[in-house]
Design a protein around this motif. Structure first.
Motif, mmCIF file in Angstrom:
data_model
loop_
_atom_site.group_PDB
_atom_site.id
_atom_site.type_symbol
_atom_site.label_atom_id
_atom_site.label_comp_id
_atom_site.label_asym_id
_atom_site.label_seq_id
_atom_site.Cartn_x
_atom_site.Cartn_y
_atom_site.Cartn_z
ATOM 1 N N GLY A 182 0.788 -1.228 0.000
ATOM 2 C CA GLY A 182 0.000 0.000 0.000
ATOM 3 C C GLY A 182 0.816 1.272 0.000
ATOM 4 O O GLY A 182 0.253 2.366 0.094
ATOM 5 N N LYS A 183 2.145 1.147 -0.097
ATOM 6 C CA LYS A 183 3.019 2.316 -0.075
ATOM 7 C C LYS A 183 3.745 2.470 -1.410
ATOM 8 O O LYS A 183 3.910 1.508 -2.154
ATOM 9 N N SER A 184 4.175 3.668 -1.687
ATOM 10 C CA SER A 184 5.014 3.927 -2.848
ATOM 11 C C SER A 184 6.469 3.771 -2.431
ATOM 12 O O SER A 184 6.930 4.444 -1.511
ATOM 13 N N VAL A 185 7.173 2.841 -3.066
ATOM 14 C CA VAL A 185 8.566 2.590 -2.692
ATOM 15 C C VAL A 185 9.485 2.916 -3.860
ATOM 16 O O VAL A 185 9.083 2.888 -5.027
ATOM 17 N N SER A 186 10.730 3.198 -3.546
ATOM 18 C CA SER A 186 11.728 3.489 -4.571
ATOM 19 C C SER A 186 12.229 2.193 -5.190
ATOM 20 O O SER A 186 12.050 1.099 -4.627
ATOM 21 N N GLU A 187 12.899 2.305 -6.336
ATOM 22 C CA GLU A 187 13.481 1.122 -6.940
ATOM 23 C C GLU A 187 14.537 0.513 -6.020
ATOM 24 O O GLU A 187 14.667 -0.714 -5.923
ATOM 25 N N THR A 188 15.279 1.357 -5.316
ATOM 26 C CA THR A 188 16.296 0.855 -4.394
ATOM 27 C C THR A 188 15.680 0.019 -3.286
ATOM 28 O O THR A 188 16.174 -1.064 -2.943
ATOM 29 N N ALA A 189 14.573 0.502 -2.722
ATOM 30 C CA ALA A 189 13.891 -0.249 -1.667
ATOM 31 C C ALA A 189 13.309 -1.546 -2.215
ATOM 32 O O ALA A 189 13.374 -2.590 -1.545
ATOM 33 N N LEU A 190 12.754 -1.494 -3.418
ATOM 34 C CA LEU A 190 12.182 -2.695 -4.032
ATOM 35 C C LEU A 190 13.274 -3.730 -4.293
ATOM 36 O O LEU A 190 13.089 -4.930 -4.041
ATOM 37 N N GLU A 191 14.423 -3.271 -4.779
ATOM 38 C CA GLU A 191 15.537 -4.188 -5.020
ATOM 39 C C GLU A 191 15.988 -4.850 -3.723
ATOM 40 O O GLU A 191 16.286 -6.051 -3.693
ATOM 41 N N ASN A 192 16.033 -4.095 -2.645
ATOM 42 C CA ASN A 192 16.430 -4.655 -1.352
ATOM 43 C C ASN A 192 15.469 -5.758 -0.915
ATOM 44 O O ASN A 192 15.889 -6.812 -0.421
ATOM 45 N N ILE A 193 14.169 -5.536 -1.117
ATOM 46 C CA ILE A 193 13.175 -6.555 -0.771
ATOM 47 C C ILE A 193 13.432 -7.840 -1.550
ATOM 48 O O ILE A 193 13.493 -8.944 -0.992
ATOM 49 N N HIS A 194 13.627 -7.706 -2.853
ATOM 50 C CA HIS A 194 13.655 -8.896 -3.702
ATOM 51 C C HIS A 194 15.015 -9.583 -3.722
ATOM 52 O O HIS A 194 15.078 -10.789 -3.985
ATOM 53 N N ARG A 195 16.085 -8.842 -3.465
ATOM 54 C CA ARG A 195 17.378 -9.524 -3.315
ATOM 55 C C ARG A 195 17.348 -10.422 -2.078
ATOM 56 O O ARG A 195 18.049 -11.438 -2.031
ATOM 57 N N ARG A 196 16.525 -10.076 -1.108
ATOM 58 C CA ARG A 196 16.366 -10.909 0.079
ATOM 59 C C ARG A 196 15.325 -12.014 -0.158
ATOM 60 O O ARG A 196 15.602 -13.196 0.011
ATOM 61 N N LYS A 197 14.116 -11.606 -0.510
ATOM 62 C CA LYS A 197 12.979 -12.526 -0.537
ATOM 63 C C LYS A 197 13.136 -13.621 -1.590
ATOM 64 O O LYS A 197 12.810 -14.786 -1.343
ATOM 65 N N THR A 198 13.610 -13.260 -2.772
ATOM 66 C CA THR A 198 13.773 -14.226 -3.858
ATOM 67 C C THR A 198 15.241 -14.517 -4.141
ATOM 68 O O THR A 198 15.634 -15.671 -4.286
ATOM 69 N N GLY A 199 16.033 -13.469 -4.208
ATOM 70 C CA GLY A 199 17.416 -13.618 -4.651
ATOM 71 C C GLY A 199 18.299 -14.405 -3.703
ATOM 72 O O GLY A 199 19.226 -15.098 -4.150
ATOM 73 N N ALA A 200 18.032 -14.338 -2.410
ATOM 74 C CA ALA A 200 18.939 -14.970 -1.441
ATOM 75 C C ALA A 200 19.013 -16.484 -1.629
ATOM 76 O O ALA A 200 20.099 -17.078 -1.554
ATOM 77 N N LEU A 201 17.887 -17.142 -1.874
ATOM 78 C CA LEU A 201 17.910 -18.595 -2.038
ATOM 79 C C LEU A 201 18.514 -18.978 -3.388
ATOM 80 O O LEU A 201 19.206 -19.998 -3.493
ATOM 81 N N ILE A 202 18.261 -18.191 -4.421
ATOM 82 C CA ILE A 202 18.900 -18.451 -5.713
ATOM 83 C C ILE A 202 20.408 -18.288 -5.583
ATOM 84 O O ILE A 202 21.187 -19.107 -6.100
ATOM 85 N N ARG A 203 20.846 -17.271 -4.882
ATOM 86 C CA ARG A 203 22.280 -17.079 -4.632
ATOM 87 C C ARG A 203 22.859 -18.284 -3.896
ATOM 88 O O ARG A 203 23.907 -18.810 -4.269
ATOM 89 N N ALA A 204 22.166 -18.739 -2.848
ATOM 90 C CA ALA A 204 22.654 -19.886 -2.084
ATOM 91 C C ALA A 204 22.707 -21.140 -2.948
ATOM 92 O O ALA A 204 23.646 -21.943 -2.828
ATOM 93 N N SER A 205 21.719 -21.327 -3.825
ATOM 94 C CA SER A 205 21.698 -22.504 -4.693
ATOM 95 C C SER A 205 22.954 -22.580 -5.556
ATOM 96 O O SER A 205 23.446 -23.677 -5.862
#
Length: 304
Positions: free
Chosen positions: A175-198
């Protein structure tokens, strides 16, 4: 999105063999007696053994090829990241999270069973991921330091600096407007972290130089974000039947996505730029990286 033909290399021919390897390893975890209560076992099997692309296990096997590591030594890693992925999907779909009813063309786990059983199944699969790593006979022959680093990669990917932290930030951003930087931080954690670990877990078994390891990690971080941007684009490009999950659920939950922040064209351009950087880094590691390049192409071109 730039159209690309599949790379012409032998990894694509080995895909069915790798998928069969990990599927057998996943199924084996449920065949060791009656220790798991029946309904819990059914929910775990439903969430893990059904249809799935097995992208994370394939990345693990491809990373193993880069390091010259026998597939038998990668099997437990491949299974552990898929158990972890399945756990994350169960919890993401819960009413208290994304409240989704459909996953991979089937009712989500909490719909097929019930919410309490789904929570427990997710918890059990996370524990099973670590049990798989700590009891595997092939990994047991490897140096203890390498084993600990492998476990550490997975623990960090799951925890507050990884998936769980990313999910918390994702909920906060609804429900909030977020910056691209904030969005990248979310997804590098939520999705990217397990792909990185793999990708990085198998590297602990190989003989990589410090420079090669840094390059592999840079690739892993970038391709994980490409995966998420492509996922966001599919939400607006495809229908529910194609996706196997509810199209438009991000919009319904008022989530910030790459198309909502950058627009569809901007999101496509961002994915292309990250892909070019990721694969350029990977190509510098030599011909052994062909498998990872093949999976990278699949990630960018996938339609579900």
């Amino acid at each position: 999105m730039i159209a690309r033909a599949p790379r012409d290399n032998a990894f694509g021919d080995r895909l069915p063999l790798y998928r069969e390897r990990v599927n057998q390893r996943l199924a084996r975890a449920f065949s060791s007696g009656d220790e798991i209560p029946g309904r819990l076992r059914a929910a775990m099997e439903y969430s893990v053994l059904g249809p799935g692309k097995r992208v994370r296990p394939l990345l693990a096997y491809a990373s193993g090829e880069l390091g010259g590591i026998d597939a038998e030594a990668i099997d437990a890693i491949a299974a552990s990241v898929e158990f972890t992925h399945a756990y994350s999907l169960i919890h993401d779909d819960l009413p208290s999270m994304d409240d989704d009813d459909l996953r991979r063309g089937l009712p989500t786990t909490h719909r097929a069973f019930d919410e309490a059983t789904a929570v427990l199944a997710g918890d059990a699969l996370q524990a099973l991921a670590f049990e798989t790593l700590s009891t595997d006979e092939k990994l047991a022959t490897r140096p203890a330091a390498a084993q600990l680093k492998i476990v550490g990669w997975l623990a960090r990917a799951i925890g507050p600096a990884g998936m769980v932290g990313g999910q918390a930030l994702d909920i906060e951003a609804e429900g909030k407007s977020v910056s691209e930087t904030a969005l990248e931080n979310i997804h590098r954690r939520k999705t990217g972290a397990l792909i990185r670990a793999s990708i990085m877990m198998p590297s602990e078994l190989g003989d990589f130089s410090d420079e090669a390891r840094v390059k592999l990690d840079a690739f892993a971080c970038d391709i994980g974000l490409v995966f998420q941007i492509r996922d966001d684009l599919l939400e607006v490009e495809e229908d529910t039947a194609t996706l196997g999950k509810n199209a438009g659920s991000d919009r319904a939950n008022d989530k910030s996505t790459y198309p909502s922040v950058l627009g569809i064209i901007g999101a496509r351009n961002r994915a292309d730029a990250l892909y070019e950087r990721a694969t350029g880094t990977l190509e510098s590691l030599g011909p052994g990286a062909e498998g990872l390049l093949w999976v990278s192409d699949f990630i960018l071109r996938r339609s579900c």
